[in-house]
Design a protein around this motif. Structure first.
Motif, short mmCIF file in Angstrom:
data_model
loop_
_atom_site.label_atom_id
_atom_site.label_comp_id
_atom_site.label_asym_id
_atom_site.label_seq_id
_atom_site.Cartn_x
_atom_site.Cartn_y
_atom_site.Cartn_z
N LEU A 285 -35.37 20.21 -28.75
CA LEU A 285 -35.63 18.80 -28.97
C LEU A 285 -34.18 17.83 -29.22
O LEU A 285 -34.09 16.99 -28.62
CB LEU A 285 -36.76 18.34 -29.87
CG LEU A 285 -37.00 16.86 -30.07
CD1 LEU A 285 -37.57 16.23 -28.84
CD2 LEU A 285 -38.18 16.61 -31.32
N TRP B 106 -31.92 18.19 -26.27
CA TRP B 106 -32.60 17.38 -24.99
C TRP B 106 -31.97 15.92 -25.62
O TRP B 106 -31.64 15.12 -24.76
CB TRP B 106 -33.77 17.24 -24.95
CG TRP B 106 -34.43 16.34 -23.81
CD1 TRP B 106 -34.55 16.50 -22.58
CD2 TRP B 106 -34.82 15.10 -24.38
NE1 TRP B 106 -35.13 15.43 -21.88
CE2 TRP B 106 -35.21 14.50 -22.98
CE3 TRP B 106 -35.26 14.33 -25.33
CZ2 TRP B 106 -35.79 13.16 -23.07
CZ3 TRP B 106 -35.79 13.07 -25.43
CH2 TRP B 106 -36.00 12.61 -24.11
N HIS B 107 -32.27 15.51 -26.98
CA HIS B 107 -32.00 14.07 -27.28
C HIS B 107 -30.41 13.89 -27.02
O HIS B 107 -30.04 12.74 -26.26
CB HIS B 107 -32.48 13.90 -28.75
CG HIS B 107 -32.21 12.63 -29.35
ND1 HIS B 107 -33.09 11.53 -29.27
CD2 HIS B 107 -30.75 11.93 -29.81
CE1 HIS B 107 -32.38 10.45 -30.04
NE2 HIS B 107 -31.05 10.76 -30.19
N THR C 115 -38.17 11.13 -28.63
CA THR C 115 -37.90 11.96 -29.54
C THR C 115 -38.75 11.76 -30.83
O THR C 115 -39.05 12.59 -31.61
CB THR C 115 -36.46 11.76 -30.18
OG1 THR C 115 -35.60 11.86 -28.83
CG2 THR C 115 -36.09 12.91 -31.14
N GLY D 43 -41.81 13.63 -30.70
CA GLY D 43 -41.79 15.07 -30.90
C GLY D 43 -41.57 15.33 -32.43
O GLY D 43 -41.99 16.52 -32.73
#
Length: 430
Positions: free
Chosen positions: A284, A287-288, A316, A319
Motif C-alpha cells: 500500500l 503504491w501510494h 490509502t 486501506g
C-alpha cells in the motif's frame, strides 16, 4: 518496515515534461540504475508492477531476523527478558537510521561506501552491546553473560544484514542466502515432531547461517583489495538519520511494552497481526508513493495535481482504516469477556498488535511523504503516553489496556495527519 528517503522534487507540475525519465522514487529503487534509452517513454507501468515485488522482497528480508529469533528460542529462554528487548531496541533503531542515511550515501558515493557506513554503524552498536553486557548486573542479563553476549551479537548481525541489503539493493540475493535461517527455524518448530529433526545441531548451525548471510550482504567491504572509506555525512543526512533513529527506537519500545504487558505463555502472540499486515502495508505504501509521483507527469497544473493527490490519499486511508477498526473491535470483544477469563488478555494483545501495525504503516507513510518530523512525533507518542498515564489521576486500567488505548488514539491521529497531507502541495522528502 524500513522507509528510505525519496529523491527531492522542488518544482511545480507542468503540462508534460519531455525528458529522459528519472529513476523511480520508491524506496527500493533509489540507487543509481543503468542509463535509460535516449528516447523518452512512460515509466509508470513497470514501476507499478515492481511495487508488489519490492514489498514481497522486504517481507522476505524481515523473515531472516524473525527466523533467527525462532531458531534461538531455547537459548533465549535462558537469558533475562531485557536481553532480547535491548537487542531489538539497539538493532531496530540503528537499522532505521542507517538505512535512511545509507541510501543517500549510496546514491552519491556508491554501494561500497554505503556498506562501510552500515558496517561501521553496527560495529559501534555491537561495541555498545558488549559494554552493556559487561557492566549490567546479572539479574538483568541472566546467569550466563557469554550467552547473552552471543544472542545480542547474533540479533544485531541479522539486522545489519537486512540494512546492508536495503542500501545496496541486494534484497533478492540476501533473501536467497537467508534460506538456511528459515530452514533452521522450521526445524526448531518441528523438533518435537521427529527425532531426526530434534537432533539437528541448531545451536551450531545458526551462528554459521547468520555469518554466511552477513558476509554476502557486506561483500563490498569484505572483498580484499577494494579501497574505500566512509564518506562524511551531510547535515541533511544527519538530521534525517537522527529522526529515523527516534522512529526506530520508539517502535522497538512499543513492541517491548506490548510484550511485557501481555500475559506470559500466551497462545495468541500480539506480533501475529504485525506479520500478517506487513505485506499488505508495504504494498500500500509503495503504491501510494508511486501514484503521488505519477501525478507529476500526468497533471497539467497544480490544481489537477492536488486533486490527484487527494484521490490517492482517500484510497490509502481506506486501506489504513481496517487495522483501526479490527483493533477496536477486538478490544471491545475482550471487555465483553469475564475479567477472570484467561483469553481476555490474549484478545487485548491481538488488538494491540493490530493497532501497532496500523501505527507503523501511518508513520512510514508520513515519512515517505517527507513529513519526518510528524512521523517521529507519532512514533514517539505511544511510549511517552503509556509511561505518563500511571502518573495521571485516572483510574488504573492496567498496562495492557492502557497500551491498547494509546495505540488506538495514535492510529486515529495518524489517519488525520495523512488526510491533512493531501492538502499540502509539497512533493517529497527534503
Amino acid at each position: 518496515m524500513t522507509i528510505t528517503p525519496a529523491r527531492p522534487r522542488t518544482h511545480t507540475p507542468r503540462r508534460r515534461r519531455h525528458r529522459v525519465p528519472a529513476p523511480p522514487r520508491h524506496a527500493i529503487s533509489l540507487l543509481p540504475e543503468p542509463a535509460p534509452p535516449a528516447e523518452p517513454r512512460s515509466r509508470r507501468a513497470p514501476v507499478r508492477r515492481t511495487c508488489l515485488r519490492a514489498a514481497l522482497l522486504r517481507c522476505g528480508l524481515y523473515l531472516g531476523p524473525l527466523s533467527v529469533a525462532t531458531a534461538a528460542g531455547e537459548p533465549l529462554g535462558r537469558v533475562a527478558w531485557p536481553v532480547p528487548i535491548v537487542t531489538l531496541l539497539l538493532g531496530w533503531a540503528a537499522a532505521q537510521a542507517l538505512t535512511s542515511t545509507g541510501v543517500a550515501v549510496a546514491r552519491r558515493a556508491g554501494p561500497s561506501a554505503a556498506t562501510r557506513l552500515v558496517g561501521a554503524g553496527f560495529a559501534a552498536v555491537a561495541a555498545l552491546w558488549c559494554a552493556l553486557v559487561w557492566v549490567t548486573p546479572s539479574a538483568l542479563v541472566g546467569p550466563d553473560r557469554g550467552l547473552a553476549l552471543v544472542i545480542g551479537l547474533g540479533g544485531l548481525a541479522s539486522l545489519a544484514t537486512v540494512t546492508a541489503a536495503l542500501v545496496t539493493r541486494s534484497e533478492a540475493a540476501i533473501v536467497g542466502w537467508s534460506v538456511p535461517c528459515w530452514l533452521l527455524a522450521a526445524a526448531t518448530l518441528a523438533g518435537p515432531a521427529g527425532e531426526s529433526v530434534a537432533e539437528l545441531p541448531v545451536g551450531t548451525l545458526l551462528p554459521a547461517a547468520i555469518v554466511v548471510a552477513a558476509v554476502r550482504a557486506f561483500r563490498p567491504v569484505v572483498i580484499p583489495g577494494v579501497p574505500g572509506r566512509i564518506p562524511r555525512l551531510t547535515r541533511p543526512e544527519l538530521r534525517r538519520g537522527s529522526t529515523f533513529l527516534l522512529i526506530g527506537a520508539s517502535q522497538a519500545i512499543c513492541v517491548g511494552q506490548l510484550w511485557q504487558a501481555g500475559p506470559s505463555g500466551s497462545t495468541m502472540p500480539f506480533w501475529l497481526p504485525l506479520l500478517l499486515a506487513v505485506p499488505i502495508l508495504e504494498a500500500l505504501i509503495g503504491w501510494h508513493t508511486d501514484q503521488v509521483d505519477a501525478g507529476l507527469d500526468t497533471s497539467p497544473d497544480g490544481a489537477a495535481y492536488r486533486k490527484h493527490v487527494r484521490g490517492v490519499t482517500l484510497i490509502t486511508l481506506a486501506g489504513l482504516l481496517p487495522p483501526l477498526a479490527v483493533g477496536i473491535a477486538l478490544a471491545l470483544a475482550a471487555y465483553r469477556l469475564p475479567p477472570e477469563a484467561p483469553s481476555q488478555a490474549d484478545v487485548l494483545g491481538l488488538a494491540g498488535g493490530t493497532l501497532l501495525g496500523g501505527v507503523f504503516a501511518v508513520t512510514f507513510l508520513l515519512a515517505a511523504r517527507g513529513r519526518t518530523g510528524l512521523a517521529a512525533t507519532l512514533a514517539a507518542a505511544p511510549p511517552v503516553a503509556a509511561a505518563a498515564l500511571p502518573l495521571l489521576p485516572l483510574p488504573a486500567a492496567g498496562p495492557l489496556p492502557d497500551a491498547v488505548a494509546v495505540l488506538a488514539a495514535t492510529h486515529l491521529a495518524g489517519l488525520l495527519a495523512v488526510a491533512m497531507t493531501a492538502a499540502d502541495d509539497r512533493r517529497t522528502a527534503p
